[in-house]
Design a protein around this motif. Sequence first.
Motif, PDB file in Angstrom:
ATOM      1  N   ARG A  65      49.279  46.804  38.826  1.00 18.97           N
ATOM      2  CA  ARG A  65      49.502  46.070  37.374  1.00 18.97           C
ATOM      3  C   ARG A  65      48.421  46.086  36.747  1.00 18.97           C
ATOM      4  N   PRO A  66      48.305  46.094  35.192  1.00 19.69           N
ATOM      5  CA  PRO A  66      47.285  46.069  34.159  1.00 19.69           C
ATOM      6  C   PRO A  66      46.808  44.567  34.515  1.00 19.69           C
ATOM      7  N   GLY A  67      45.431  44.521  33.803  1.00 23.02           N
ATOM      8  CA  GLY A  67      44.821  43.027  33.720  1.00 23.02           C
ATOM      9  C   GLY A  67      44.360  42.789  34.942  1.00 23.02           C
ATOM     10  N   VAL A  68      43.797  43.628  35.965  1.00 26.85           N
ATOM     11  CA  VAL A  68      43.073  43.204  37.290  1.00 26.85           C
ATOM     12  C   VAL A  68      41.668  43.734  37.218  1.00 26.85           C
ATOM     13  N   LEU A  69      40.755  42.684  37.116  1.00 23.55           N
ATOM     14  CA  LEU A  69      39.419  42.770  37.342  1.00 23.55           C
ATOM     15  C   LEU A  69      38.760  42.679  38.613  1.00 23.55           C
ATOM     16  N   LEU A  70      37.782  43.331  38.766  1.00 19.75           N
ATOM     17  CA  LEU A  70      37.097  43.353  40.429  1.00 19.75           C
ATOM     18  C   LEU A  70      35.674  42.789  39.636  1.00 19.75           C
ATOM     19  N   VAL A  71      35.228  41.532  40.142  1.00 16.29           N
ATOM     20  CA  VAL A  71      33.972  40.812  39.854  1.00 16.29           C
ATOM     21  C   VAL A  71      33.180  40.942  40.925  1.00 16.29           C
ATOM     22  N   CYS A  72      31.678  41.467  40.445  1.00 18.79           N
ATOM     23  CA  CYS A  72      31.029  41.384  41.518  1.00 18.79           C
ATOM     24  C   CYS A  72      29.531  40.733  41.006  1.00 18.79           C
ATOM     25  N   LYS A  73      28.597  40.564  41.822  1.00 19.49           N
ATOM     26  CA  LYS A  73      27.443  39.697  41.235  1.00 19.49           C
ATOM     27  C   LYS A  73      26.135  41.110  41.096  1.00 19.49           C
ATOM     28  N   SER A  74      26.380  42.110  41.384  1.00 19.72           N
ATOM     29  CA  SER A  74      25.132  43.155  41.030  1.00 19.72           C
ATOM     30  C   SER A  74      26.035  44.607  40.769  1.00 19.72           C
ATOM     31  N   THR A  75      25.077  45.353  40.692  1.00 13.77           N
ATOM     32  CA  THR A  75      25.769  46.759  40.485  1.00 13.77           C
ATOM     33  C   THR A  75      26.560  47.268  41.579  1.00 13.77           C
ATOM     34  N   PRO A  76      28.014  47.566  41.279  1.00 11.91           N
ATOM     35  CA  PRO A  76      28.771  48.203  42.362  1.00 11.91           C
ATOM     36  C   PRO A  76      28.409  48.976  43.406  1.00 11.91           C
ATOM     37  N   GLU A  77      28.574  48.482  44.438  1.00 10.35           N
ATOM     38  CA  GLU A  77      28.403  49.910  45.731  1.00 10.35           C
ATOM     39  C   GLU A  77      29.702  50.605  45.762  1.00 10.35           C
ATOM     40  N   PRO A  78      29.437  51.703  46.427  1.00  8.94           N
ATOM     41  CA  PRO A  78      30.436  52.976  46.393  1.00  8.94           C
ATOM     42  C   PRO A  78      31.583  52.450  46.886  1.00  8.94           C
ATOM     43  N   GLU A  79      31.622  51.532  48.162  1.00  7.48           N
ATOM     44  CA  GLU A  79      32.779  50.895  48.508  1.00  7.48           C
ATOM     45  C   GLU A  79      33.656  50.174  47.645  1.00  7.48           C
ATOM     46  N   THR A  80      32.773  49.295  46.840  1.00  8.80           N
ATOM     47  CA  THR A  80      33.497  48.533  45.956  1.00  8.80           C
ATOM     48  C   THR A  80      34.153  49.564  44.962  1.00  8.80           C
ATOM     49  N   TRP A  81      33.782  50.825  44.418  1.00 11.33           N
ATOM     50  CA  TRP A  81      34.832  51.456  43.613  1.00 11.33           C
ATOM     51  C   TRP A  81      35.898  51.992  44.197  1.00 11.33           C
ATOM     52  N   GLN A  82      35.705  52.153  45.751  1.00  7.97           N
ATOM     53  CA  GLN A  82      36.997  52.612  46.248  1.00  7.97           C
ATOM     54  C   GLN A  82      37.923  51.708  46.377  1.00  7.97           C
ATOM     55  N   LEU A  83      37.542  50.401  46.652  1.00  8.21           N
ATOM     56  CA  LEU A  83      38.552  49.505  46.891  1.00  8.21           C
ATOM     57  C   LEU A  83      39.082  49.100  45.201  1.00  8.21           C
ATOM     58  N   ALA A  84      38.318  49.194  44.399  1.00 12.44           N
ATOM     59  CA  ALA A  84      39.116  49.193  43.078  1.00 12.44           C
ATOM     60  C   ALA A  84      39.995  50.343  42.707  1.00 12.44           C
TER      61      ALA A  84
END
Length: 360
Positions: A65-84
């Motif tokens: 769905r649109p309008g979903v943001l993944l919020v993190c405390k620092s520069t995203p790790e590669p795993e974070t991008w994969q999850l996103a």
Amino acid sequence: MTNNRPLVVISDEALLDEVLRLAAAVGCETERAPDLESARPRWADAPLVLLDDTAARRAPDLQHRPGVLLVCKSTPEPETWQLAFGLGVQRVVALPDAESTLLSALADALEGTRARHGPVLAVIGARGGAGASVFAAAVGIAAARTGRDALLVDCDQLGGGLDLLLGMEQEGGLRWPGLRTGSGRLPTSGLRAALPGRDHGDGRLAVVSCAREGEGPTADAVTAIVDTGRRAGDVVVCDLPRHVGAVGRAVLRKSDLVAVVVPAEVRASLSAAGVLGRIGGPATRSGVVVRGPAGETLPPDQVADTVGIPLLTSMASERGLQRAIDRGEFLPRAKGPLAVAASMVLTELSAETAGAGAAR
């Protein structure tokens, strides 16, 4: 209503505190869920979903769905991008660097379907005393008289304050020195409540005025104010100084129409051409508002030819106007020359924005 609240699924307490602080800054209430399985009933209809990488890692099978943001405390790790990517996240927001992005998303969610696209008019004088401030105020009042809310923005720190022109100098409410717009985003309801204003007909004119002391607007601050008015659907009217600096250029970038107020004089006409040159040829449309008589007058079409832009309208002097201003009783007569000219420019502004909307 609950279903108008952004859905927050964040287990990291420090990150959650930061997100809730930003939501409070724009007046946005949120709804929390411990995990995405618990959030499933709200997943489809929440105006915004904020989650952290822990929630994303444990996500059940959910429809994108649109309008979903993944919020993190620092520069995203590669795993974070994969999850996103797997969840169809619209954007990864790393705090504190992307704080303004999150603030904008929260403000949009707060306003939801109320957000509209109000027109923006910039008014500038050909010379000192041309009557640009008076005309800008008249357009704001004309908009309110038609039943629309209007926002009059004072961009001339040395102009004495539009609240003084309107007889509002004793009224409560914030002026530029008291406004804090560091977030770059303001809730529309909060801004209206904070400003001095008056009802005219079925609409209301709110004023962002310079003060007699203290600092005037910055380019970022005036951009935030104009954007807030636009999102509310207000008619936004900006009174610019003749010497256009960073603040004026910021307004011009946002403007749908630029009205250059020119007394019907040879020197004023030549001065207006110089002002237009300093504006730097804005992409938005410009037009001349000719004010007369003043000494040996020129025909309005000749003034427009000298300036080099189309004629929007012309108006005769309004008897007793300066006396009314000096008494703090400025209110253009409904069928007087000032009100009629203001209404004509307002009509042109509406046509301009309607045409732009059709083009989009």
